[in-house]
Design an enzyme around this catalytic site. Structure first.
Site, PDB file in Angstrom:
ATOM      1  N   HIS A 288       0.880  -1.187   0.000  1.00  0.00           N
ATOM      2  CA  HIS A 288       0.000   0.000   0.000  1.00  0.00           C
ATOM      3  C   HIS A 288       0.910   1.229   0.000  1.00  0.00           C
ATOM      4  CE1 HIS A 288      -3.417   2.463   0.597  1.00  0.00           C
ATOM      5  NE2 HIS A 288      -3.744   2.191   1.845  1.00  0.00           N
ATOM      6  N   HIS A 327      -2.538  -2.084  -9.714  1.00  0.00           N
ATOM      7  CA  HIS A 327      -3.485  -1.491  -8.768  1.00  0.00           C
ATOM      8  C   HIS A 327      -4.753  -2.327  -8.766  1.00  0.00           C
ATOM      9  CE1 HIS A 327      -5.878   1.548  -6.729  1.00  0.00           C
ATOM     10  NE2 HIS A 327      -4.727   2.089  -6.373  1.00  0.00           N
ATOM     11  N   ASP A 383       2.616   5.608  -6.672  1.00  0.00           N
ATOM     12  CA  ASP A 383       3.867   5.447  -5.939  1.00  0.00           C
ATOM     13  C   ASP A 383       5.091   5.334  -6.835  1.00  0.00           C
ATOM     14  OD1 ASP A 383       2.855   5.531  -3.361  1.00  0.00           O
ATOM     15  OD2 ASP A 383       2.148   3.472  -3.518  1.00  0.00           O
TER      16      ASP A 383
HETATM   17  N1  ACO Z   1       4.545  -6.693 -10.727  1.00  0.00           N
HETATM   18  C1  ACO Z   1       4.381  -7.863 -11.379  1.00  0.00           C
HETATM   19  N2  ACO Z   1       3.217  -8.536 -11.468  1.00  0.00           N
HETATM   20  C2  ACO Z   1       2.169  -7.996 -10.867  1.00  0.00           C
HETATM   21  C3  ACO Z   1       2.245  -6.765 -10.168  1.00  0.00           C
HETATM   22  C4  ACO Z   1       3.486  -6.109 -10.120  1.00  0.00           C
HETATM   23  N3  ACO Z   1       3.622  -4.933  -9.475  1.00  0.00           N
HETATM   24  N4  ACO Z   1       1.040  -6.466  -9.655  1.00  0.00           N
HETATM   25  C5  ACO Z   1       0.224  -7.471 -10.006  1.00  0.00           C
HETATM   26  N5  ACO Z   1       0.891  -8.396 -10.744  1.00  0.00           N
HETATM   27  C6  ACO Z   1       0.335  -9.600 -11.346  1.00  0.00           C
HETATM   28  C7  ACO Z   1       0.138 -10.680 -10.281  1.00  0.00           C
HETATM   29  O1  ACO Z   1       1.281 -11.485 -10.151  1.00  0.00           O
HETATM   30  C8  ACO Z   1      -1.043 -11.426 -10.866  1.00  0.00           C
HETATM   31  O2  ACO Z   1      -0.557 -12.232 -11.903  1.00  0.00           O
HETATM   32  P1  ACO Z   1      -1.248 -13.663 -12.264  1.00  0.00           P
HETATM   33  O3  ACO Z   1      -2.673 -13.372 -12.585  1.00  0.00           O
HETATM   34  O4  ACO Z   1      -0.440 -14.139 -13.436  1.00  0.00           O
HETATM   35  O5  ACO Z   1      -1.084 -14.503 -11.045  1.00  0.00           O
HETATM   36  C9  ACO Z   1      -1.899 -10.316 -11.501  1.00  0.00           C
HETATM   37  O6  ACO Z   1      -0.964  -9.291 -11.847  1.00  0.00           O
HETATM   38  C10 ACO Z   1      -2.971  -9.759 -10.598  1.00  0.00           C
HETATM   39  O7  ACO Z   1      -2.334  -9.292  -9.421  1.00  0.00           O
HETATM   40  P2  ACO Z   1      -2.984  -9.295  -7.989  1.00  0.00           P
HETATM   41  O8  ACO Z   1      -1.870  -9.334  -6.990  1.00  0.00           O
HETATM   42  O9  ACO Z   1      -4.031 -10.362  -7.912  1.00  0.00           O
HETATM   43  O10 ACO Z   1      -3.692  -7.898  -7.986  1.00  0.00           O
HETATM   44  P3  ACO Z   1      -4.261  -7.161  -6.714  1.00  0.00           P
HETATM   45  O11 ACO Z   1      -5.346  -6.295  -7.187  1.00  0.00           O
HETATM   46  O12 ACO Z   1      -4.564  -8.125  -5.625  1.00  0.00           O
HETATM   47  O13 ACO Z   1      -2.992  -6.313  -6.198  1.00  0.00           O
HETATM   48  C11 ACO Z   1      -1.441  -4.582  -5.894  1.00  0.00           C
HETATM   49  C12 ACO Z   1      -2.834  -4.966  -6.423  1.00  0.00           C
HETATM   50  C13 ACO Z   1      -1.285  -5.056  -4.444  1.00  0.00           C
HETATM   51  C14 ACO Z   1      -1.304  -3.072  -5.925  1.00  0.00           C
HETATM   52  C15 ACO Z   1      -0.368  -5.247  -6.786  1.00  0.00           C
HETATM   53  O14 ACO Z   1      -0.512  -4.784  -8.113  1.00  0.00           O
HETATM   54  C16 ACO Z   1       1.041  -4.987  -6.268  1.00  0.00           C
HETATM   55  O15 ACO Z   1       1.519  -5.707  -5.411  1.00  0.00           O
HETATM   56  N6  ACO Z   1       1.745  -3.943  -6.809  1.00  0.00           N
HETATM   57  C17 ACO Z   1       3.069  -3.585  -6.334  1.00  0.00           C
HETATM   58  C18 ACO Z   1       2.969  -2.800  -5.039  1.00  0.00           C
HETATM   59  C19 ACO Z   1       2.462  -1.397  -5.260  1.00  0.00           C
HETATM   60  O16 ACO Z   1       2.920  -0.672  -6.137  1.00  0.00           O
HETATM   61  N7  ACO Z   1       1.527  -0.990  -4.410  1.00  0.00           N
HETATM   62  C20 ACO Z   1       0.966   0.366  -4.429  1.00  0.00           C
HETATM   63  C21 ACO Z   1      -0.455   0.349  -4.868  1.00  0.00           C
HETATM   64  S1  ACO Z   1      -1.049   2.004  -4.977  1.00  0.00           S
HETATM   65  C22 ACO Z   1      -1.339   2.428  -3.372  1.00  0.00           C
HETATM   66  O17 ACO Z   1      -1.686   1.631  -2.535  1.00  0.00           O
HETATM   67  C23 ACO Z   1      -1.213   3.789  -3.039  1.00  0.00           C
END
Ligand code: ACO
Length: 449
Positions: A288, A327, A383
């Site tokens: 987050h 996201h 971010d």
């Molecule tokens: N890098 C690589 N792969 C990713 C990323 C990433 N940053 N984010 C998601 N994916 C992939 C997952 O591995 C998954 O792949 P799959 O379907 O092949 O298994 C798919 O995309 C869906 O991802 P989820 O984790 O299910 O998506 P969710 O909506 O639960 O997560 C989150 C969203 C937590 C923001 C995620 O994208 C992440 O971890 N990003 C990196 C951390 C980040 O930047 N967080 C800030 C968010 S903005 C904020 O809170 C202010």
């Protein structure tokens, strides 16, 4: 008039009108019993408790919906923030984020978020005056801060001292009293930067710099962070404006992890300091608000543009995540990331270019063309670039989530207040699907194998 849902579609879409003559119900046939149920649809949603009538027999508890991590569950009705994640739209109280970032100030936006309308001039004057005159914290909070180790993470200090404020304002527990609520809202918006800055000064071993009421809200943030021996700190107007825009961009984001924590803790009628400490704790996590810190660490680890392709390969092999990408709601470019890129250029003109920006731009360029990122709809989020600006402003990475928390404070408080006055809300208490052992008898220890 149906309410727009967020995260999945625009409020302007016409499907509601197109179907207005059809029946606003959902027919469900339970194939276990052959029974048919008609469930009302409101605002494109069904009420989860309407599923409870679906039973196999009289002893059956009734059907529930299972939705770990709230992927498809609206937990509230809210009038604060609208997001259309597919189109990359973000609005506070109806106003597009682009217009607010361009023309508003953080305190005016905070007023809008809390009150629902932009202030008139007298309202604005009074609001700014109240916030400005509540920036000081009790000297004992300073003593509490002194108890932390010299290298304590400032977010840990922030979470703890926000919670500690509740002990200084016992009337804050009267959460059903609108006047008391308002006083705490003013205090929290006013004092969040002071707590943040004192945490920073503790880390750097610098004496605490007290608030300067002659400065703007953001000018004072810079004053409390960076003032040294000068009699009066004069913030650089470009940097002051850049930080103000960053605060606007972070001011609310509807039902994110920390807003949900604020509402959940607040729903037990805990005071707002305790609830906001929980929200800040949720923000601390690397998935987050802690992501901006992780982005900088990742960019440093990559080290050079030449290493970007190799890093992308590791991301695709799921060895690492590309921090600052992806996201839950945005499946398009995060509108805040676009604005931040512009602000970054303004800041770099004053303080010099952060060399990590080239790595970030290359990461974005490659990722946006790559099948993995395109098919997963992964775009830069807020971010991805904010950390580069914070670093250019001379903040250490550990301060990034704390700065995010200052900006998010009005959003948390607006969500908290909305929850408290919503007659449909109660203490937040989800159900579970129990998958543990069935009833069994206790076995004395000597008989256990
Ligand atoms: N890098 C690589 N792969 C990713 C990323 C990433 N940053 N984010 C998601 N994916 C992939 C997952 O591995 C998954 O792949 P799959 O379907 O092949 O298994 C798919 O995309 C869906 O991802 P989820 O984790 O299910 O998506 P969710 O909506 O639960 O997560 C989150 C969203 C937590 C923001 C995620 O994208 C992440 O971890 N990003 C990196 C951390 C980040 O930047 N967080 C800030 C968010 S903005 C904020 O809170 C202010």
């Amino acid at each position: 008039m149906p309410l727009p849902k967020t995260g999945t579609g625009a409020p302007d879409r016409t499907t509601h009108e197109a179907t207005v003559t059809s029946k606003q119900t959902l027919s469900v046939i339970d194939n276990r019993t052959g029974k048919k149920y008609e469930i009302p649809i409101q605002n494109d949603t069904i009420h989860a408790t309407d599923l409870r009538q679906i039973r196999v027999n009289d002893d059956d508890f009734g059907m529930m919906s299972y939705d770990p991590a709230f992927n498809n569950t609206a937990s509230c009705k809210s009038a604060v923030t609208f997001i259309d994640g597919d189109k990359g739209i973000l609005r506070y109280r109806g106003y597009p984020i682009e217009q607010l970032a361009e023309t508003s100030t953080f305190l005016e936006t905070a007023y809008l978020i809390i009150h629902g309308e932009l202030p008139t001039r007298p309202q604005q004057t009074e609001w700014v005056d109240q916030i400005t005159h509540h920036t000081f914290i009790h000297e004992n909070i300073k003593k509490l801060m002194e108890g932390f180790r010299y290298d304590a993470h400032p977010m840990g200090m922030f979470v703890s001292t926000v919670a500690a404020l509740s002990t200084f304002y016992p009337e804050a527990s009267r959460v059903r009293d609108a006047q008391s609520r308002y006083r705490q809202i003013i205090r929290l918006i006013a004092k969040a930067p002071t707590l943040a800055a004192f945490a920073y000064r503790h880390n750097t071993g610098m004496p605490y710099a007290y608030p300067d009421n002659d400065l703007s809200y953001t000018g004072n943030v810079l004053n409390m962070m960076f003032k040294t021996t000068e009699a009066k700190y004069q913030p650089n107007p470009v940097l002051e404006h850049a930080l103000d825009v960053l605060f606007i961009l972070h001011a609310d984001h509807e039902q994110n992890c920390s807003a949900n924590a604020m509402r959940a803790v607040g729903s037990s009628e805990a005071d707002p300091y305790s609830a906001m400490a929980a929200a800040a704790a949720a923000l601390y996590g690397p998935l987050h608000g802690g992501a901006n810190e992780q982005v900088l660490r990742m960019l440093r680890e990559i080290g050079h543009i030449e290493n970007v392709s190799e890093y992308i390969k590791r991301v695709k092999a799921k060895e690492v995540k590309l921090m600052g990408f992806g996201h839950r709601v945005y499946k398009n470019y995060d509108p805040r990331a676009k604005i931040i890129k512009r602000v970054a250029d303004e800041v770099f003109e004053v303080v010099g270019r952060n060399p990590l920006i080239d790595i970030a731009l290359e990461l974005e360029r490659i990722a946006l063309q790559d099948d993995y990122f395109v098919s997963h709809k992964l775009y830069p989020n807020v971010d991805f670039y904010s950390g580069l600006i914070y670093e250019a402003l001379r903040f250490p990475v550990a301060m990034f989530p704390v700065l995010f928390a200052i900006g998010r404070t009005p959003g948390w408080l607006a969500q908290w207040q909305e929850m408290l006055i919503d007659p449909e809300q109660k203490i937040a208490r989800p159900r579970q699907v129990y998958i543990g052992a069935v009833k069994r008898d206790y076995v004395p220890i000597q008989k256990r194998s």
